[in-house]
Design a protein around this motif. Structure first.
Motif, short mmCIF file in Angstrom:
data_model
loop_
_atom_site.label_atom_id
_atom_site.label_comp_id
_atom_site.label_asym_id
_atom_site.label_seq_id
_atom_site.Cartn_x
_atom_site.Cartn_y
_atom_site.Cartn_z
N ARG A 1 55.38 37.41 44.64
CA ARG A 1 54.21 38.28 44.72
C ARG A 1 54.65 39.64 44.20
NH1 ARG A 1 53.74 40.63 50.72
NH2 ARG A 1 55.93 41.05 50.81
N ARG A 2 53.78 40.23 43.42
CA ARG A 2 54.06 41.53 42.84
C ARG A 2 52.85 42.42 43.04
NH1 ARG A 2 56.02 38.99 37.10
NH2 ARG A 2 57.73 37.76 37.97
N ARG A 3 53.12 43.67 43.39
CA ARG A 3 52.03 44.64 43.46
C ARG A 3 51.33 44.65 42.11
NH1 ARG A 3 50.24 46.29 48.21
NH2 ARG A 3 51.94 46.61 49.63
N VAL A 4 50.03 44.74 42.11
CA VAL A 4 49.27 44.71 40.87
C VAL A 4 49.45 46.03 40.13
CG1 VAL A 4 46.97 44.49 39.86
CG2 VAL A 4 47.60 43.10 41.86
N GLU A 5 49.86 45.89 38.88
CA GLU A 5 50.03 47.03 37.98
C GLU A 5 48.96 46.95 36.89
OE1 GLU A 5 52.50 49.29 38.36
OE2 GLU A 5 53.45 48.25 40.06
N LYS A 6 48.73 48.07 36.26
CA LYS A 6 47.72 48.14 35.19
C LYS A 6 47.95 47.06 34.13
CE LYS A 6 46.12 51.29 31.61
NZ LYS A 6 46.30 52.62 31.03
N ASP A 7 49.20 46.83 33.74
CA ASP A 7 49.47 45.86 32.68
C ASP A 7 49.38 44.40 33.16
OD1 ASP A 7 51.81 46.21 34.18
OD2 ASP A 7 53.13 45.85 32.46
N HIS A 8 49.08 44.17 34.43
CA HIS A 8 48.89 42.82 34.97
C HIS A 8 47.42 42.39 34.91
CE1 HIS A 8 52.52 43.54 37.89
NE2 HIS A 8 52.91 43.31 36.65
N LEU A 9 46.52 43.34 34.74
CA LEU A 9 45.10 43.06 34.94
C LEU A 9 44.55 41.95 34.03
CD1 LEU A 9 43.71 46.64 35.56
CD2 LEU A 9 44.27 44.87 37.24
N ARG A 10 44.84 41.98 32.76
CA ARG A 10 44.29 40.96 31.86
C ARG A 10 44.72 39.56 32.29
NH1 ARG A 10 41.81 43.11 27.30
NH2 ARG A 10 42.44 45.24 26.80
N ALA A 11 45.99 39.40 32.62
CA ALA A 11 46.49 38.08 33.04
C ALA A 11 45.82 37.63 34.33
CB ALA A 11 48.00 38.11 33.20
N LEU A 12 45.63 38.54 35.27
CA LEU A 12 45.00 38.19 36.54
C LEU A 12 43.51 37.92 36.37
CD1 LEU A 12 46.88 40.71 38.84
CD2 LEU A 12 47.18 38.22 38.76
N PHE A 13 42.86 38.66 35.48
CA PHE A 13 41.42 38.46 35.23
C PHE A 13 41.15 37.14 34.51
CE2 PHE A 13 40.23 43.27 35.27
CZ PHE A 13 40.55 43.33 36.61
N ARG A 14 42.10 36.65 33.74
CA ARG A 14 41.92 35.37 33.03
C ARG A 14 41.91 34.18 33.99
NH1 ARG A 14 44.84 37.78 28.68
NH2 ARG A 14 46.86 37.22 29.55
N LEU A 15 42.53 34.33 35.14
CA LEU A 15 42.61 33.22 36.10
C LEU A 15 41.24 32.94 36.71
CD1 LEU A 15 45.87 34.26 37.94
CD2 LEU A 15 45.61 32.36 36.32
N LYS A 16 40.87 31.68 36.71
CA LYS A 16 39.60 31.24 37.28
C LYS A 16 39.84 29.99 38.11
CE LYS A 16 37.52 34.36 34.75
NZ LYS A 16 37.45 35.66 35.33
N VAL A 17 39.00 29.78 39.11
CA VAL A 17 39.05 28.53 39.87
C VAL A 17 38.26 27.47 39.12
CG1 VAL A 17 39.38 29.65 42.11
CG2 VAL A 17 37.06 29.18 41.30
N ALA A 18 38.41 26.22 39.53
CA ALA A 18 37.66 25.13 38.93
C ALA A 18 36.16 25.35 39.17
CB ALA A 18 38.11 23.79 39.52
#
Length: 153
Positions: free
Chosen positions: A5-22
């Motif tokens: 687990r990593r604190r969310v950084e500005k450069d993480h946002l795109r990767a985290l926003f791409r994640l979707k549930v089924a």
């Protein structure tokens, strides 16, 4: 598999926003964009990206009850609360959810709290079985139409 687990950084946002549930899981957990936006206004919230190496696989948000602005009726004032736990559809079924729970349990212990709790939408495809397999038990309480589960730490 080593989940971090990593604190969310500005450069993480795109990767985290791409994640979707089924598709059939929509409505069970808020999209990551919503969680991150709400966290700014949720007293006591702590949000982490869940990573396997350089790959974002999910997001976890917890609330420290002693830092929270107020408790909902029925909430445990001494339980670390898993507010959101999201694993991207393509990463489910690989142990990431259970590994994330282990990280959350460790955080609850680090906070010095005796219990950890969460609430789940009651649906055929919910994660209740995973939570129960990890030692969480139904408390008999319902908060905002969600089943509350907890376990001792």
């Amino acid at each position: 598999m080593a989940l971090e687990r990593r604190r969310v950084e500005k450069d993480h946002l795109r990767a985290l926003f791409r994640l979707k549930v089924a598709e059939d899981q929509k409505g069970l957990v808020a999209p990551n964009e919503i969680t991150l936006a709400q966290a700014a206004y949720e007293a006591g919230s702590h949000v982490w990206g869940l990573w396997e190496g350089d790959t974002a696989v999910g997001l976890m948000a917890m609330i420290h009850p002693h830092e929270a602005g107020g408790m909902e009726e029925g909430e445990d004032p001494d339980a670390a609360y898993i507010w959101r736990l999201m694993i991207g559809a393509e990463y489910q079924g690989k142990g990431h959810g259970r590994a994330a729970l282990d990280l959350a349990i460790g955080q609850g212990r680090d906070w010095g709290l005796p219990r950890i709790a969460l609430s789940v939408v009651q649906a055929d495809n919910s994660a209740i079985a995973m939570y129960e397999a990890a030692g969480f038990r139904r408390t008999g309480k319902i908060i905002e139409d969600e089943i509350v589960l907890s376990r001792d730490l």
